[in-house]
Motif scaffolding. Structure first.
Motif, PDB file in Angstrom:
ATOM      1  N   UNK A 192       0.827  -1.205   0.000  1.00  0.00           N
ATOM      2  CA  UNK A 192       0.000   0.000   0.000  1.00  0.00           C
ATOM      3  C   UNK A 192       0.858   1.250   0.000  1.00  0.00           C
ATOM      4  N   UNK A 193       1.928   1.257   0.769  1.00  0.00           N
ATOM      5  CA  UNK A 193       2.739   2.453   0.841  1.00  0.00           C
ATOM      6  C   UNK A 193       3.543   2.663  -0.424  1.00  0.00           C
ATOM      7  N   UNK A 194       3.605   1.608  -1.298  1.00  0.00           N
ATOM      8  CA  UNK A 194       4.396   1.723  -2.509  1.00  0.00           C
ATOM      9  C   UNK A 194       3.566   2.162  -3.696  1.00  0.00           C
ATOM     10  N   UNK A 195       2.239   2.237  -3.568  1.00  0.00           N
ATOM     11  CA  UNK A 195       1.394   2.683  -4.658  1.00  0.00           C
ATOM     12  C   UNK A 195       1.381   4.203  -4.655  1.00  0.00           C
ATOM     13  N   UNK A 196       2.042   4.841  -5.632  1.00  0.00           N
ATOM     14  CA  UNK A 196       2.155   6.288  -5.568  1.00  0.00           C
ATOM     15  C   UNK A 196       0.841   6.975  -5.865  1.00  0.00           C
ATOM     16  N   UNK A 197       0.639   8.134  -5.247  1.00  0.00           N
ATOM     17  CA  UNK A 197      -0.567   8.908  -5.511  1.00  0.00           C
ATOM     18  C   UNK A 197      -0.494   9.564  -6.870  1.00  0.00           C
ATOM     19  N   UNK A 198       0.729   9.764  -7.386  1.00  0.00           N
ATOM     20  CA  UNK A 198       0.891  10.322  -8.730  1.00  0.00           C
ATOM     21  C   UNK A 198       2.151   9.720  -9.317  1.00  0.00           C
ATOM     22  N   UNK A 199       2.344   9.921 -10.610  1.00  0.00           N
ATOM     23  CA  UNK A 199       3.507   9.336 -11.275  1.00  0.00           C
ATOM     24  C   UNK A 199       4.787   9.784 -10.578  1.00  0.00           C
ATOM     25  N   UNK A 200       5.643   8.836 -10.311  1.00  0.00           N
ATOM     26  CA  UNK A 200       6.892   9.171  -9.642  1.00  0.00           C
ATOM     27  C   UNK A 200       7.916   9.664 -10.649  1.00  0.00           C
ATOM     28  N   UNK A 201       8.977  10.267 -10.158  1.00  0.00           N
ATOM     29  CA  UNK A 201      10.046  10.716 -11.024  1.00  0.00           C
ATOM     30  C   UNK A 201      10.904   9.561 -11.463  1.00  0.00           C
ATOM     31  N   UNK A 202      11.915   9.834 -12.305  1.00  0.00           N
ATOM     32  CA  UNK A 202      12.773   8.765 -12.802  1.00  0.00           C
ATOM     33  C   UNK A 202      13.473   8.044 -11.665  1.00  0.00           C
ATOM     34  N   UNK A 203      13.535   6.723 -11.759  1.00  0.00           N
ATOM     35  CA  UNK A 203      14.289   5.958 -10.793  1.00  0.00           C
ATOM     36  C   UNK A 203      15.738   5.897 -11.255  1.00  0.00           C
ATOM     37  N   UNK A 204      16.687   5.469 -10.417  1.00  0.00           N
ATOM     38  CA  UNK A 204      18.096   5.497 -10.810  1.00  0.00           C
ATOM     39  C   UNK A 204      18.348   4.709 -12.094  1.00  0.00           C
ATOM     40  N   UNK A 205      19.002   5.353 -13.053  1.00  0.00           N
ATOM     41  CA  UNK A 205      19.315   4.691 -14.306  1.00  0.00           C
ATOM     42  C   UNK A 205      18.188   4.715 -15.307  1.00  0.00           C
ATOM     43  N   UNK A 206      17.181   5.562 -15.118  1.00  0.00           N
ATOM     44  CA  UNK A 206      16.043   5.626 -16.041  1.00  0.00           C
ATOM     45  C   UNK A 206      16.522   5.988 -17.440  1.00  0.00           C
ATOM     46  N   UNK A 207      15.649   5.758 -18.410  1.00  0.00           N
ATOM     47  CA  UNK A 207      15.998   5.929 -19.807  1.00  0.00           C
ATOM     48  C   UNK A 207      16.564   7.315 -20.091  1.00  0.00           C
ATOM     49  N   UNK A 208      17.662   7.330 -20.802  1.00  0.00           N
ATOM     50  CA  UNK A 208      18.238   8.601 -21.225  1.00  0.00           C
ATOM     51  C   UNK A 208      17.535   9.095 -22.487  1.00  0.00           C
ATOM     52  N   UNK A 209      17.566  10.399 -22.693  1.00  0.00           N
ATOM     53  CA  UNK A 209      16.944  10.975 -23.873  1.00  0.00           C
ATOM     54  C   UNK A 209      17.623  10.441 -25.136  1.00  0.00           C
ATOM     55  N   UNK A 210      16.821  10.169 -26.172  1.00  0.00           N
ATOM     56  CA  UNK A 210      17.379   9.759 -27.448  1.00  0.00           C
ATOM     57  C   UNK A 210      17.849   8.324 -27.483  1.00  0.00           C
ATOM     58  N   UNK A 211      17.249   7.459 -26.689  1.00  0.00           N
ATOM     59  CA  UNK A 211      17.750   6.080 -26.610  1.00  0.00           C
ATOM     60  C   UNK A 211      17.002   5.124 -27.528  1.00  0.00           C
ATOM     61  N   UNK A 212      16.218   5.643 -28.478  1.00  0.00           N
ATOM     62  CA  UNK A 212      15.602   4.780 -29.466  1.00  0.00           C
ATOM     63  C   UNK A 212      14.247   4.259 -29.048  1.00  0.00           C
ATOM     64  N   UNK A 213      13.952   3.013 -29.467  1.00  0.00           N
ATOM     65  CA  UNK A 213      12.651   2.380 -29.247  1.00  0.00           C
ATOM     66  C   UNK A 213      12.877   0.986 -28.689  1.00  0.00           C
ATOM     67  N   UNK A 214      12.126   0.628 -27.664  1.00  0.00           N
ATOM     68  CA  UNK A 214      12.276  -0.699 -27.080  1.00  0.00           C
ATOM     69  C   UNK A 214      11.877  -1.759 -28.111  1.00  0.00           C
ATOM     70  N   UNK A 215      12.728  -2.778 -28.264  1.00  0.00           N
ATOM     71  CA  UNK A 215      12.441  -3.881 -29.183  1.00  0.00           C
ATOM     72  C   UNK A 215      12.168  -5.186 -28.437  1.00  0.00           C
TER      73      UNK A 215
END
Length: 406
Positions: free
Chosen positions: A21-44
């Motif tokens: 319950x405490x892990x369900x965020x009330x709103x979208x959270x920010x990037x977690x460590x190592x989140x996608x960098x800008x310009x990294x293409x498309x997931x395949x």
């Protein structure tokens, strides 16, 4: 926490269900460590991350996976999401499968991380590799080989791969041959995403958030017959901008409660919203919530759907939702759960809140007993489709509904 999601947590606590319950965020959270960098293409390719046993030192993994969209500048994402200590990988290669653990001659090449051959991923984080020059075809078996010198503690990976991968002791990642890869595994270790840069800059991807049906349980192992695999093949010939498919199914997963993997609400940011190039979220979950006899109501499940919808829209993604399929004959079926399923499906079909709806219930159900899966699509357990049923699910998705922008 207030409202219906708060009520779900109170119900679960009373029933001793492990709901985060405490892990369900009330709103979208920010990037977690190592989140996608800008310009990294498309997931395949992607696979939902979960805890996967204990890491072992001086172990090598030759992981076989199937691409959806093709392109250049391949990158991989390594995950230590469930680790309790840093994870070091000192040799990582990518190549194309020939047969078994053997690679096509000349295809196996080293990956680097910020220019280095070794990467250490902090506990709870992910790390992307540098782009690898050259092209990777669509619909090909890519092989990622990695070695960890000192892994220990909880490992991160994907337990039910429906794909044979290979194990070795010591570092044999650079070898194209299969001689030293004598062990096998049915899981993917430490790897949770691969991206490419498609030739067309307008190309995007769909991420499928689901449970064991999406994970491919009871489809034929090693033949890529999960329904998202069939969908990827359809999209490849459909001419739409959405070509990449990220299969984020975890067997036993629920929308509201942690258990078999973190809940859909809990893992949405990491497994789905952070994936590069994702334009649309395809939501196909709920049967495990309503058949688990925890007291979850249609209102509770609908509240969970709406939270996923809100967070995905806030991230600029479209959401396509599928109705919950039939499962009478499965050991946990009862009239109470069936009534919840019908109420949830009525909401999905009529609310108009989602960007599009795919009626998987209508695709799978028998015309004679609508609470049951059609025998032609039933693998025998009355819940999971066989290969024909998997293909039918993919065939019922309108490719145009995935090509959506917000």
């Amino acid at each position: 926490m207030t409202g219906r999601l708060g009520r779900v947590c109170r119900i679960a606590a009373v029933l001793l269900v492990a709901v985060a319950c405490q892990s369900v965020p009330a709103r979208a959270s920010g990037p977690f460590p190592g989140a996608t960098a800008r310009g990294s293409g498309v997931v395949t390719w992607a696979a939902g991350a979960d805890r996967l046993g204990e890491g072992t030192a001086d172990s090598a993994y030759r992981l076989v996976l199937h691409t959806s969209v093709g392109g250049s500048d391949l990158r991989i994402r390594l995950s230590n999401a469930f680790g309790d200590r840093p994870l070091t990988l000192d040799s990582v290669y990518a190549g194309l499968q020939s047969e078994g653990a053997a690679l096509r001659p000349g295809s196996n090449r080293r990956l680097t991380f910020d220019g280095a051959r070794t990467v250490t991923v902090p506990a709870g984080a992910v790390a992307w590799s540098d782009p690898l020059p050259g092209k990777v075809p669509a619909a090909v078996n890519l092989v990622v080989s990695l070695h960890t010198p000192d892994a220990a503690g909880p490992a991160t990976g994907h337990g039910m791969a429906m794909q044979t991968s290979y194990l070795a002791r010591g570092d044999h990642t650079a070898e194209a041959g299969a001689a030293n890869w004598t062990g096998t595994t049915g899981s993917w270790w430490y790897l949770d995403a691969v991206s490419v840069r498609p030739p067309n800059a307008a190309t995007g991807a769909v991420a499928v958030l689901g449970d064991s049906i999406t994970d491919g349980w009871q489809s034929t192992t090693d033949l890529n017959r999960r329904w998202p695999d069939y969908l990827a093949r359809r999209l490849g010939g459909a001419g739409t901008a959405v070509q990449g498919v990220a299969d984020e199914g975890i067997s036993g997963n629920k929308v509201l409660a942690d258990g078999a993997g973190q809940s859909a609400l809990h893992r949405l940011d990491r497994d789905v919203l952070s994936q590069p190039g994702v334009r649309t979220v395809f939501l196909f979950e709920g049967v495990n919530d309503l058949k688990a006899h925890t007291g979850v109501t249609a209102a509770d499940l609908i509240a969970g759907y709406r939270e996923i919808l809100r967070r995905a829209h806030a991230a600029g993604k479209c959401v396509v939702v599928a109705t919950v399929g039939p499962f009478e004959g499965w050991s946990e079926w009862d009239p109470v759960g069936e009534a919840v399923r019908q109420d949830v499906n009525r909401f999905i079909r009529t609310s108009g809140e989602f960007d599009a709806v795919t009626d998987f219930d209508r695709t799978l159900r028998s015309p004679y007993v609508r609470e049951r899966i059609l025998p032609f699509f039933d693998n025998g357990d009355h819940l999971h489709p066989n290969d024909k049923g998997m293909q039918a699910l993919a065939d019922s998705v309108d490719p145009g509904s995935l090509d959506c922008a917000r």
